[in-house]
Design a protein around this motif. Structure first.
Motif, PDB file in Angstrom:
ATOM      1  N   LEU A  15     -13.592   1.477  -5.836  1.00 60.39           N
ATOM      2  CA  LEU A  15     -12.532   0.502  -6.078  1.00 60.39           C
ATOM      3  C   LEU A  15     -12.089  -0.066  -4.740  1.00 60.39           C
ATOM      4  CD1 LEU A  15     -10.783  -0.338  -8.584  1.00 60.39           C
ATOM      5  CD2 LEU A  15      -9.194   1.453  -7.917  1.00 60.39           C
ATOM      6  N   ILE A  17      -9.151  -1.706  -2.814  1.00 61.58           N
ATOM      7  CA  ILE A  17      -7.704  -1.952  -2.897  1.00 61.58           C
ATOM      8  C   ILE A  17      -7.286  -2.542  -1.553  1.00 61.58           C
ATOM      9  CG2 ILE A  17      -5.430  -0.941  -3.382  1.00 61.58           C
ATOM     10  CD1 ILE A  17      -7.015   1.443  -4.701  1.00 61.58           C
ATOM     11  N   VAL A  24     -13.270   6.014  -6.886  1.00 59.49           N
ATOM     12  CA  VAL A  24     -12.325   6.309  -7.970  1.00 59.49           C
ATOM     13  C   VAL A  24     -12.939   7.212  -9.038  1.00 59.49           C
ATOM     14  CG1 VAL A  24     -12.746   4.202  -9.314  1.00 59.49           C
ATOM     15  CG2 VAL A  24     -10.519   5.235  -9.357  1.00 59.49           C
ATOM     16  N   GLU A  43      -4.057  13.953 -16.596  1.00 57.27           N
ATOM     17  CA  GLU A  43      -2.798  13.262 -16.316  1.00 57.27           C
ATOM     18  C   GLU A  43      -3.035  11.795 -15.989  1.00 57.27           C
ATOM     19  OE1 GLU A  43      -0.038  16.041 -13.700  1.00 57.27           O
ATOM     20  OE2 GLU A  43      -2.156  16.313 -13.288  1.00 57.27           O
ATOM     21  N   SER A  44      -1.936  11.055 -15.924  1.00 54.53           N
ATOM     22  CA  SER A  44      -2.007   9.647 -15.572  1.00 54.53           C
ATOM     23  C   SER A  44      -2.672   9.486 -14.205  1.00 54.53           C
ATOM     24  CB  SER A  44      -0.573   9.104 -15.538  1.00 54.53           C
ATOM     25  OG  SER A  44      -0.612   7.731 -15.377  1.00 54.53           O
ATOM     26  N   GLY A  45      -3.630   8.571 -14.126  1.00 58.09           N
ATOM     27  CA  GLY A  45      -4.317   8.326 -12.859  1.00 58.09           C
ATOM     28  C   GLY A  45      -5.543   9.188 -12.646  1.00 58.09           C
ATOM     29  N   SER A  46      -5.944   9.971 -13.672  1.00 58.05           N
ATOM     30  CA  SER A  46      -7.087  10.872 -13.464  1.00 58.05           C
ATOM     31  C   SER A  46      -8.437  10.165 -13.630  1.00 58.05           C
ATOM     32  CB  SER A  46      -6.986  12.090 -14.385  1.00 58.05           C
ATOM     33  OG  SER A  46      -6.848  11.687 -15.712  1.00 58.05           O
ATOM     34  N   GLY A  47      -8.430   8.921 -14.129  1.00 57.14           N
ATOM     35  CA  GLY A  47      -9.680   8.162 -14.190  1.00 57.14           C
ATOM     36  C   GLY A  47     -10.253   7.980 -15.579  1.00 57.14           C
ATOM     37  N   LYS A  48      -9.437   8.241 -16.612  1.00 56.31           N
ATOM     38  CA  LYS A  48      -9.928   8.147 -17.992  1.00 56.31           C
ATOM     39  C   LYS A  48     -10.269   6.702 -18.362  1.00 56.31           C
ATOM     40  CE  LYS A  48      -6.025   9.865 -19.594  1.00 56.31           C
ATOM     41  NZ  LYS A  48      -5.199   9.981 -18.353  1.00 56.31           N
ATOM     42  N   SER A  49      -9.315   5.790 -18.096  1.00 54.29           N
ATOM     43  CA  SER A  49      -9.543   4.387 -18.491  1.00 54.29           C
ATOM     44  C   SER A  49     -10.637   3.737 -17.647  1.00 54.29           C
ATOM     45  CB  SER A  49      -8.250   3.577 -18.375  1.00 54.29           C
ATOM     46  OG  SER A  49      -7.307   4.063 -19.291  1.00 54.29           O
ATOM     47  N   ILE A  50     -10.738   4.120 -16.378  1.00 51.35           N
ATOM     48  CA  ILE A  50     -11.797   3.565 -15.527  1.00 51.35           C
ATOM     49  C   ILE A  50     -13.162   4.011 -16.073  1.00 51.35           C
ATOM     50  CG2 ILE A  50     -12.873   3.868 -13.237  1.00 51.35           C
ATOM     51  CD1 ILE A  50     -10.745   1.903 -12.871  1.00 51.35           C
ATOM     52  N   PRO A  60     -12.666  -4.102 -13.491  1.00 45.92           N
ATOM     53  CA  PRO A  60     -12.065  -5.321 -12.929  1.00 45.92           C
ATOM     54  C   PRO A  60     -12.993  -5.978 -11.909  1.00 45.92           C
ATOM     55  CG  PRO A  60     -10.793  -3.333 -12.333  1.00 45.92           C
ATOM     56  CD  PRO A  60     -11.820  -2.920 -13.315  1.00 45.92           C
ATOM     57  N   LYS A  63     -13.232  -6.052  -7.865  1.00 43.80           N
ATOM     58  CA  LYS A  63     -12.388  -4.953  -7.394  1.00 43.80           C
ATOM     59  C   LYS A  63     -13.097  -3.612  -7.509  1.00 43.80           C
ATOM     60  CE  LYS A  63      -7.432  -4.965  -7.760  1.00 43.80           C
ATOM     61  NZ  LYS A  63      -6.324  -4.632  -8.640  1.00 43.80           N
ATOM     62  N   GLU A 182      -5.960   6.212 -25.680  1.00 43.08           N
ATOM     63  CA  GLU A 182      -4.558   6.533 -26.014  1.00 43.08           C
ATOM     64  C   GLU A 182      -4.135   5.791 -27.285  1.00 43.08           C
ATOM     65  OE1 GLU A 182      -2.528   8.514 -24.013  1.00 43.08           O
ATOM     66  OE2 GLU A 182      -3.442   8.455 -22.022  1.00 43.08           O
ATOM     67  N   VAL A 280      -6.047   7.388  -5.047  1.00 44.23           N
ATOM     68  CA  VAL A 280      -7.495   7.413  -4.762  1.00 44.23           C
ATOM     69  C   VAL A 280      -7.799   7.183  -3.278  1.00 44.23           C
ATOM     70  CG1 VAL A 280      -8.430   6.860  -7.028  1.00 44.23           C
ATOM     71  CG2 VAL A 280      -7.660   5.009  -5.559  1.00 44.23           C
TER      72      VAL A 280
HETATM   73  N1  LIG Z   1      -7.002  -2.432 -11.188  1.00 41.29           N
HETATM   74  C1  LIG Z   1      -6.718  -1.406 -10.387  1.00 41.29           C
HETATM   75  N2  LIG Z   1      -6.276  -1.599  -9.118  1.00 41.29           N
HETATM   76  C2  LIG Z   1      -5.990  -0.565  -8.290  1.00 41.29           C
HETATM   77  N3  LIG Z   1      -6.124   0.736  -8.648  1.00 41.29           N
HETATM   78  C3  LIG Z   1      -6.542   0.993  -9.883  1.00 41.29           C
HETATM   79  C4  LIG Z   1      -6.863  -0.048 -10.832  1.00 41.29           C
HETATM   80  N4  LIG Z   1      -7.268   0.524 -11.995  1.00 41.29           N
HETATM   81  C5  LIG Z   1      -7.195   1.870 -11.768  1.00 41.29           C
HETATM   82  N5  LIG Z   1      -6.765   2.135 -10.514  1.00 41.29           N
HETATM   83  C6  LIG Z   1      -6.601   3.480  -9.921  1.00 41.29           C
HETATM   84  O1  LIG Z   1      -7.683   4.264 -10.378  1.00 41.29           O
HETATM   85  C7  LIG Z   1      -7.254   5.589 -10.707  1.00 41.29           C
HETATM   86  C8  LIG Z   1      -7.655   5.913 -12.113  1.00 41.29           C
HETATM   87  O2  LIG Z   1      -6.962   5.046 -13.001  1.00 41.29           O
HETATM   88  P1  LIG Z   1      -7.098   5.092 -14.582  1.00 41.29           P
HETATM   89  O3  LIG Z   1      -6.428   3.872 -15.083  1.00 41.29           O
HETATM   90  O4  LIG Z   1      -8.508   5.285 -14.951  1.00 41.29           O
HETATM   91  O5  LIG Z   1      -6.257   6.385 -14.942  1.00 41.29           O
HETATM   92  P2  LIG Z   1      -5.950   7.006 -16.395  1.00 41.29           P
HETATM   93  O6  LIG Z   1      -6.456   8.402 -16.372  1.00 41.29           O
HETATM   94  O7  LIG Z   1      -6.459   6.108 -17.442  1.00 41.29           O
HETATM   95  O8  LIG Z   1      -4.359   7.044 -16.386  1.00 41.29           O
HETATM   96  P3  LIG Z   1      -3.296   6.720 -17.585  1.00 41.29           P
HETATM   97  O9  LIG Z   1      -3.165   8.017 -18.354  1.00 41.29           O
HETATM   98  O10 LIG Z   1      -2.044   6.368 -16.858  1.00 41.29           O
HETATM   99  O11 LIG Z   1      -3.817   5.595 -18.404  1.00 41.29           O
HETATM  100  C9  LIG Z   1      -5.756   5.610 -10.462  1.00 41.29           C
HETATM  101  O12 LIG Z   1      -5.533   6.184  -9.208  1.00 41.29           O
HETATM  102  C10 LIG Z   1      -5.348   4.161 -10.472  1.00 41.29           C
HETATM  103  O13 LIG Z   1      -4.242   3.953  -9.628  1.00 41.29           O
END
Ligand SMILES: Nc1ncnc2c1ncn2[C@@H]1O[C@H](COP(=O)(O)OP(=O)(O)OP(=O)(O)O)[C@@H](O)[C@H]1O
Ligand code: SF4
Ligand SMILES: [Mg+2]
Length: 337
Positions: A15, A17, A24, A43-50, A60, A63, A182, A280
């Protein structure tokens, strides 16, 4: 894994930034077979959505980029697909449901228009056939008065009803893979339970492979066959749900489980995990969980733990577990986890 619909191997995503580049996702390996629900928890930010975005090839643009590993979907390598090829696969062979259906539904079109558009884009059906299929899909997700709902706009429906519509849209082309990110987080507990049942039912009927993303291990444990626990962009533990819940090996999984309240007994103490998932850009060498781990040893700060198999289908990324498995009595004796 044999018969896997999706097989991810050593996936890496970088990623950008600002001027910095950060890893990431690191060495993410996952498989999911038809008719199976794999929970992706952390937890939030662990990388699930990525991870989900990488599978769908929806990272993205400009990015984030896949910089290593493979994503094999029904024998096709997705990392080599063109955007046009991916557009054909998304919505037909793989579909996604998000936390907030309002962001996916178009507020200016009726549910009927949106559902039939998806059906007609991906299937060779006339308008009349698509309308009949749309009605059948709403019935399949237990929506009463489907004709009335087809004529409604998204804002006229409740949150639970909108999520049912999203599930109907996602399943309307019988995808082989469904990713639910989610999907119940914004709903109250009763509706959440209904949606979870609905997803389980849909998997049974369609044989789709499902990745169910949640930050809540309690919710995941209710419907998933297997669970992968993510921390700071890595899968730190993965195994069958019962195995993972009853004999968690990674200190992070153990901490997540200790943070689930037991309302049936109101007994025991809830222990929040100290600290937060690291940014990250500031990940230290060695084990990524090390700054928050109560079992840390010298090796944890210097060297990244390997992913090891502790039992068939159960993998863990932790030095302590590796040493316990190797029969290192001195380490096993500390028993700090
Ligand atoms: N568009 C972006 N720009 C900058 N950093 C990003 C972006 N998308 C994700 N990140 C970073 O990548 C890491 C993983 O993000 P991700 O969204 O995958 O987390 P998540 O596990 O889905 O969290 P949540 O439970 O909050 O949805 C985080 O540190 C987040 O800050
Ligand atoms: S490798 Fe070390 S720091 Fe990381 S989870 Fe295991 S014991 Fe804790
Ligand atoms: Mg997310």
């Amino acid at each position: 894994m044999e018969n896997s619909v999706l097989s991810i191997c050593d996936l890496a995503v970088d990623l950008t930034i600002g001027r910095e580049k950060a890893r990431v996702l690191h060495e993410v390996s996952l498989t999911v077979t038809g008719g199976e629900i794999l929970g992706l928890v952390g937890e939030s930010g662990s990388g699930k959505s990525i991870t989900a975005a990488a599978i769908m090839q929806l990272l993205p643009g400009g990015k984030a980029a896949i910089t290593g590993g493979s994503i094999s979907f029904r024998g096709q390598e997705l990392t080599r697909k063109t955007p046009a090829e991916m557009r054909k696969i998304r919505g037909k062979e793989m579909a996604m449901i998000f936390q907030e259906p309002m962001t996916s539904l178009n507020p200016v079109f009726t549910i009927g228009r949106q559902l039939t558009d998806v059906i007609m884009t991906h299937q060779d059906m006339s308008k009349r056939q698509a309308e009949a299929h749309a009605t059948a899909m709403l019935e399949a997700v237990h929506i009463r008065e489907p004709e009335r709902i087809l004529r409604s706009y998204p804002h006229e429906l409740s949150g639970g009803m909108r999520q049912r519509v999203m599930i109907a849209i996602a399943l309307s082309c019988s995808p082989a893979l469904l990713i639910a990110d989610e999907p119940t987080t914004a709903l109250d507990v009763t509706i959440q339970a209904q949606i979870l049942r609905l997803l389980q039912e849909a998997v049974k009927q369609t044989g789709a492979a499902v990745i169910f993303i949640s930050h809540d291990l309690g919710v995941v444990s209710q419907i998933c066959d297997r669970v992968a626990v993510m921390y700071a962009g890595e899968v730190v533990e993965c195994g069958g749900t019962a195995q993972l819940l009853h004999t968690p090996r990674h200190p992070y999984t153990q901490a997540l489980l200790a943070a689930i309240p037991d309302f049936s007994t109101m007994a025991g103490q809830l222990s929040a995990i100290p600290g937060t998932v690291p940014d990250v850009r500031s990940i230290l060498p060695g084990c990524r969980f090390q700054p928050r781990c109560s079992c840390t040893q010298d090796i944890c700060t210097g060297k990244k733990p390997e992913n090891i198999t502790v039992r068939a289908g159960h993998t863990v990324r932790c030095w302590l577990v590796a040493e316990e498995e190797a029969g290192d009595a001195a380490v096993a004796k500390t028993g700090c986890c």
